[in-house]
Design a protein around this motif. Structure first.
Motif, short mmCIF file in Angstrom:
data_model
loop_
_atom_site.label_atom_id
_atom_site.label_comp_id
_atom_site.label_asym_id
_atom_site.label_seq_id
_atom_site.Cartn_x
_atom_site.Cartn_y
_atom_site.Cartn_z
N VAL A 5 0.85 -1.18 0.00
CA VAL A 5 0.00 0.00 0.00
C VAL A 5 0.89 1.24 0.00
O VAL A 5 1.65 1.46 0.95
CB VAL A 5 -0.93 0.02 1.22
N GLU A 6 0.77 2.04 -1.07
CA GLU A 6 1.58 3.26 -1.19
C GLU A 6 0.86 4.45 -0.58
O GLU A 6 -0.38 4.48 -0.49
CB GLU A 6 1.88 3.59 -2.66
N SER A 7 1.63 5.45 -0.20
CA SER A 7 1.11 6.73 0.27
C SER A 7 2.16 7.79 0.06
O SER A 7 3.32 7.48 -0.22
CB SER A 7 0.71 6.65 1.75
N GLY A 8 1.73 9.06 0.19
CA GLY A 8 2.68 10.16 0.12
C GLY A 8 2.68 10.95 -1.16
O GLY A 8 3.40 11.94 -1.28
N SER A 21 5.86 6.42 0.59
CA SER A 21 6.01 5.28 1.48
C SER A 21 5.23 4.10 0.91
O SER A 21 4.21 4.29 0.24
CB SER A 21 5.48 5.59 2.88
N CYS A 22 5.71 2.91 1.21
CA CYS A 22 5.02 1.70 0.79
C CYS A 22 5.04 0.74 1.97
O CYS A 22 6.11 0.26 2.38
CB CYS A 22 5.71 1.08 -0.41
N ALA A 23 3.86 0.50 2.53
CA ALA A 23 3.74 -0.42 3.65
C ALA A 23 3.40 -1.81 3.14
O ALA A 23 2.48 -1.98 2.33
CB ALA A 23 2.65 0.07 4.59
N THR A 91 6.08 13.65 -13.21
CA THR A 91 4.65 13.45 -12.99
C THR A 91 4.23 12.07 -13.48
O THR A 91 4.50 11.70 -14.63
CB THR A 91 3.85 14.54 -13.73
N ALA A 92 3.61 11.31 -12.59
CA ALA A 92 3.24 9.93 -12.92
C ALA A 92 2.49 9.32 -11.74
O ALA A 92 2.44 9.90 -10.65
CB ALA A 92 4.47 9.09 -13.22
N VAL A 93 1.94 8.15 -11.98
CA VAL A 93 1.48 7.30 -10.89
C VAL A 93 2.66 6.42 -10.49
O VAL A 93 3.25 5.76 -11.34
CB VAL A 93 0.28 6.43 -11.30
N TYR A 94 2.99 6.45 -9.22
CA TYR A 94 4.13 5.69 -8.71
C TYR A 94 3.63 4.43 -8.02
O TYR A 94 2.72 4.49 -7.17
CB TYR A 94 4.94 6.55 -7.74
N TYR A 95 4.23 3.31 -8.40
CA TYR A 95 3.83 2.01 -7.89
C TYR A 95 4.98 1.37 -7.10
O TYR A 95 6.13 1.37 -7.55
CB TYR A 95 3.46 1.07 -9.04
N CYS A 96 4.63 0.82 -5.99
CA CYS A 96 5.56 0.00 -5.21
C CYS A 96 5.48 -1.44 -5.74
O CYS A 96 4.39 -1.91 -6.11
CB CYS A 96 5.15 0.05 -3.75
N ALA A 97 6.61 -2.12 -5.77
CA ALA A 97 6.65 -3.49 -6.28
C ALA A 97 7.60 -4.33 -5.44
O ALA A 97 8.49 -3.79 -4.78
CB ALA A 97 7.08 -3.50 -7.74
N ALA A 98 7.40 -5.63 -5.50
CA ALA A 98 8.23 -6.55 -4.72
C ALA A 98 8.45 -7.85 -5.48
O ALA A 98 7.55 -8.32 -6.18
CB ALA A 98 7.58 -6.84 -3.38
N ASP A 99 9.65 -8.38 -5.35
CA ASP A 99 9.99 -9.72 -5.83
C ASP A 99 10.51 -10.52 -4.65
O ASP A 99 11.30 -10.00 -3.86
CB ASP A 99 11.08 -9.69 -6.90
N ASP A 114 6.79 -8.80 -9.13
CA ASP A 114 5.85 -9.91 -8.95
C ASP A 114 4.60 -9.48 -8.19
O ASP A 114 3.53 -10.05 -8.37
CB ASP A 114 6.53 -11.06 -8.19
N TYR A 115 4.76 -8.52 -7.32
CA TYR A 115 3.65 -7.99 -6.52
C TYR A 115 3.62 -6.48 -6.67
O TYR A 115 4.67 -5.84 -6.74
CB TYR A 115 3.81 -8.37 -5.04
N TRP A 116 2.39 -5.92 -6.68
CA TRP A 116 2.21 -4.50 -6.94
C TRP A 116 1.27 -3.87 -5.94
O TRP A 116 0.31 -4.49 -5.48
CB TRP A 116 1.64 -4.28 -8.34
N GLY A 117 1.52 -2.59 -5.66
CA GLY A 117 0.56 -1.78 -4.93
C GLY A 117 -0.42 -1.15 -5.90
O GLY A 117 -0.35 -1.36 -7.11
N GLN A 118 -1.32 -0.32 -5.35
CA GLN A 118 -2.37 0.28 -6.18
C GLN A 118 -1.91 1.58 -6.83
O GLN A 118 -2.56 2.09 -7.73
CB GLN A 118 -3.63 0.54 -5.34
N GLY A 119 -0.80 2.12 -6.37
CA GLY A 119 -0.25 3.34 -6.96
C GLY A 119 -0.64 4.59 -6.20
O GLY A 119 -1.67 4.66 -5.54
#
Length: 126
Positions: A5-8, A21-23, A91-99, A114-119
């Motif tokens: 889950v991203e924020s900020g 931040s990405c929790a 300027t963009a939608v920023y996504y957190c990701a994890a492998d 492999d895994y994504w937040g909502q942006g």
């Protein structure tokens, strides 16, 4: 599995700063390499930065090198992206990701995602 889950995000003037931040949920956060991607309007999603489990290996896209810093706090299951000297082209939608990759080294370059937040939206005004 891990949920992200991203924020900020928000609106900032050119030259300003934001910290994203990405929790992450899950008990094995330390075994994931974490990263940030972004997608600008009308463009494909692009890699921004990655960090290994210990924070000792980081990798950045050339477009953000020297301006953005990725970091993580494994005790808080959180990864951060400090963005300085922002430009309108950031300027963009920023996504957190994890492998799931506890052996990631920066020589491997961008992560798969492999895994994504909502942006979270970042808008930089000129």
């Amino acid at each position: 599995q891990v949920q992200l889950v991203e924020s900020g995000g928000g609106l900032v003037q050119a030259g300003g700063s934001l910290r994203l931040s990405c929790a992450a949920s899950g008990r094995t956060f330390g075994s994931y390499v974490m990263g940030w991607f972004r997608q600008a309007p009308g463009k494909e999603r692009e890699f921004v930065a990655a960090i290994n489990w210990s924070g000792g290996h980081t990798y950045y896209a050339d477009s953000v090198k020297g301006r953005f810093t990725i970091s993580r706090d494994n005790a808080k299951n959180t990864v951060y992206l400090q963005m300085n000297s922002l430009k309108p082209e950031d300027t963009a939608v920023y996504y957190c990701a994890a492998d799931h990759d506890p052996y990631y080294r920066h020589s491997e370059g961008p992560i798969r995602g492999d895994y994504w937040g909502q942006g979270t939206h970042v808008t930089v005004s000129s």
